[in-house]
Design a protein around this motif. Structure first.
Motif, mmCIF file in Angstrom:
data_model
loop_
_atom_site.group_PDB
_atom_site.id
_atom_site.type_symbol
_atom_site.label_atom_id
_atom_site.label_comp_id
_atom_site.label_asym_id
_atom_site.label_seq_id
_atom_site.Cartn_x
_atom_site.Cartn_y
_atom_site.Cartn_z
ATOM 1 N N VAL A 98 0.846 -1.203 0.000
ATOM 2 C CA VAL A 98 0.000 0.000 0.000
ATOM 3 C C VAL A 98 0.877 1.246 0.000
ATOM 4 C CG1 VAL A 98 -1.570 1.374 1.443
ATOM 5 C CG2 VAL A 98 -2.052 -1.045 1.010
ATOM 6 N N SER A 99 1.896 1.269 0.837
ATOM 7 C CA SER A 99 2.777 2.437 0.919
ATOM 8 C C SER A 99 3.497 2.684 -0.399
ATOM 9 C CB SER A 99 3.797 2.238 2.045
ATOM 10 O OG SER A 99 3.145 2.084 3.286
ATOM 11 N N ARG A 100 4.032 1.613 -1.010
ATOM 12 C CA ARG A 100 4.730 1.774 -2.298
ATOM 13 C C ARG A 100 3.787 2.315 -3.369
ATOM 14 N NH1 ARG A 100 6.466 -3.382 -1.148
ATOM 15 N NH2 ARG A 100 5.083 -4.179 -2.782
ATOM 16 N N VAL A 101 2.573 1.755 -3.436
ATOM 17 C CA VAL A 101 1.615 2.191 -4.463
ATOM 18 C C VAL A 101 1.248 3.658 -4.249
ATOM 19 C CG1 VAL A 101 -0.748 1.893 -5.308
ATOM 20 C CG2 VAL A 101 0.736 -0.095 -5.019
ATOM 21 N N LEU A 102 1.028 4.043 -3.008
ATOM 22 C CA LEU A 102 0.730 5.455 -2.736
ATOM 23 C C LEU A 102 1.868 6.340 -3.223
ATOM 24 C CD1 LEU A 102 -0.848 5.149 0.824
ATOM 25 C CD2 LEU A 102 -2.022 5.881 -1.273
ATOM 26 N N GLY A 103 3.096 5.923 -2.970
ATOM 27 C CA GLY A 103 4.247 6.697 -3.440
ATOM 28 C C GLY A 103 4.303 6.771 -4.953
ATOM 29 N N LYS A 104 4.097 5.637 -5.612
ATOM 30 C CA LYS A 104 4.132 5.610 -7.079
ATOM 31 C C LYS A 104 2.998 6.429 -7.682
ATOM 32 C CE LYS A 104 6.496 1.175 -7.416
ATOM 33 N NZ LYS A 104 6.413 -0.247 -7.796
ATOM 34 N N ALA A 105 1.903 6.557 -6.948
ATOM 35 C CA ALA A 105 0.761 7.342 -7.422
ATOM 36 C C ALA A 105 0.935 8.834 -7.122
ATOM 37 C CB ALA A 105 -0.527 6.823 -6.785
ATOM 38 N N GLY A 106 2.087 9.216 -6.551
ATOM 39 C CA GLY A 106 2.359 10.615 -6.276
ATOM 40 C C GLY A 106 1.751 11.132 -4.985
ATOM 41 N N ARG A 107 1.309 10.234 -4.145
ATOM 42 C CA ARG A 107 0.692 10.633 -2.868
ATOM 43 C C ARG A 107 1.737 10.488 -1.755
ATOM 44 N NH1 ARG A 107 -4.772 7.348 -2.662
ATOM 45 N NH2 ARG A 107 -4.790 8.318 -0.600
ATOM 46 N N PHE A 108 2.750 11.346 -1.806
ATOM 47 C CA PHE A 108 3.905 11.256 -0.918
ATOM 48 C C PHE A 108 3.506 11.264 0.553
ATOM 49 C CE2 PHE A 108 7.214 13.095 1.712
ATOM 50 C CZ PHE A 108 8.303 12.300 1.393
ATOM 51 N N ASP A 109 2.676 12.215 0.961
ATOM 52 C CA ASP A 109 2.322 12.328 2.386
ATOM 53 C C ASP A 109 1.594 11.075 2.884
ATOM 54 O OD1 ASP A 109 3.514 14.817 2.558
ATOM 55 O OD2 ASP A 109 1.646 15.915 2.232
#
Length: 194
Positions: A98-109
């Protein structure tokens, strides 16, 4: 499969599935060598069938999420990881996914928040620190990235992924002498593991 002959393993698992088409384990077992030979589409089909037969199989859900993430289908990957977390809210690999996907989706925070939540539960998991470091590096925060990679090597000193990520980042920053020192650490770790 353990002998390394992947085609023979796939053929054997195909035969098993023909005999036991309702056993989710057969689909799980065939998916591994399919991934190893790069047949991600067929591996994903096998994981989906395992999930149909055993909807609470967090390993199948997570592995499907990994494939979908790796081919860039972030929305579907997130769905697979979240489904795994509904079965086991503290399933480490899905939490990290989940964390990696959020990062890849540009949702850094959001990615940073979920990485921190994961590390509160699993502070000794080196691969999570490496994933966090990659999030920071992708955002251009190399100081934080280096810190996360160093923590990965501290908490998991016999896992080389953290050392490689640290050395790669140091090289990218022009810190070649420091990178060589880390590369020497990798060599020593690999000798110790051999």
């Amino acid at each position: 499969y353990d002998s390394g002959n992947l085609e023979d393993a796939i053929a054997a698992f195909d035969r098993y599935i023909e005999l036991e088409p309702q056993d989710p384990e057969g689909y799980m077992r065939i998916a591994f060598p399919l991934e190893d030979i790069g047949n991600l589409e067929r591996a994903a089909v096998a994981y989906r069938r395992a999930i149909q037969l055993a909807p609470s199989n967090v390993n199948a859900l997570n592995n499907l999420g990994n494939i979908l993430e790796n081919v860039g289908d972030l929305e579907s990957a997130m769905g697979a990881y979240e489904q795994a977390l509904t079965v086991n809210p503290q399933y480490l690999q899905a939490m990290a996914g989940v964390s990696r996907v959020l990062g890849k989706a540009g949702r850094f925070d959001d990615a940073l928040r979920t990485f921190r939540e994961t590390l509160q539960i699993y502070p000794g998991e080196g691969f999570v620190w490496v994933d966090l470091g990659r999030l920071f590096a992708g955002a251009g925060d190399y100081r934080q990235a280096l810190g996360a990679f160093q923590e990965a090597t501290r908490v998991a000193p016999l896992e080389t992924e953290g050392y490689y990520a640290l050395a790669e980042t140091l090289i990218g920053l022009g810190m070649n002498q420091e990178a060589r020192q880390v590369q020497e650490q990798v060599r020593l770790v690999e000798e110790e593991r051999a």
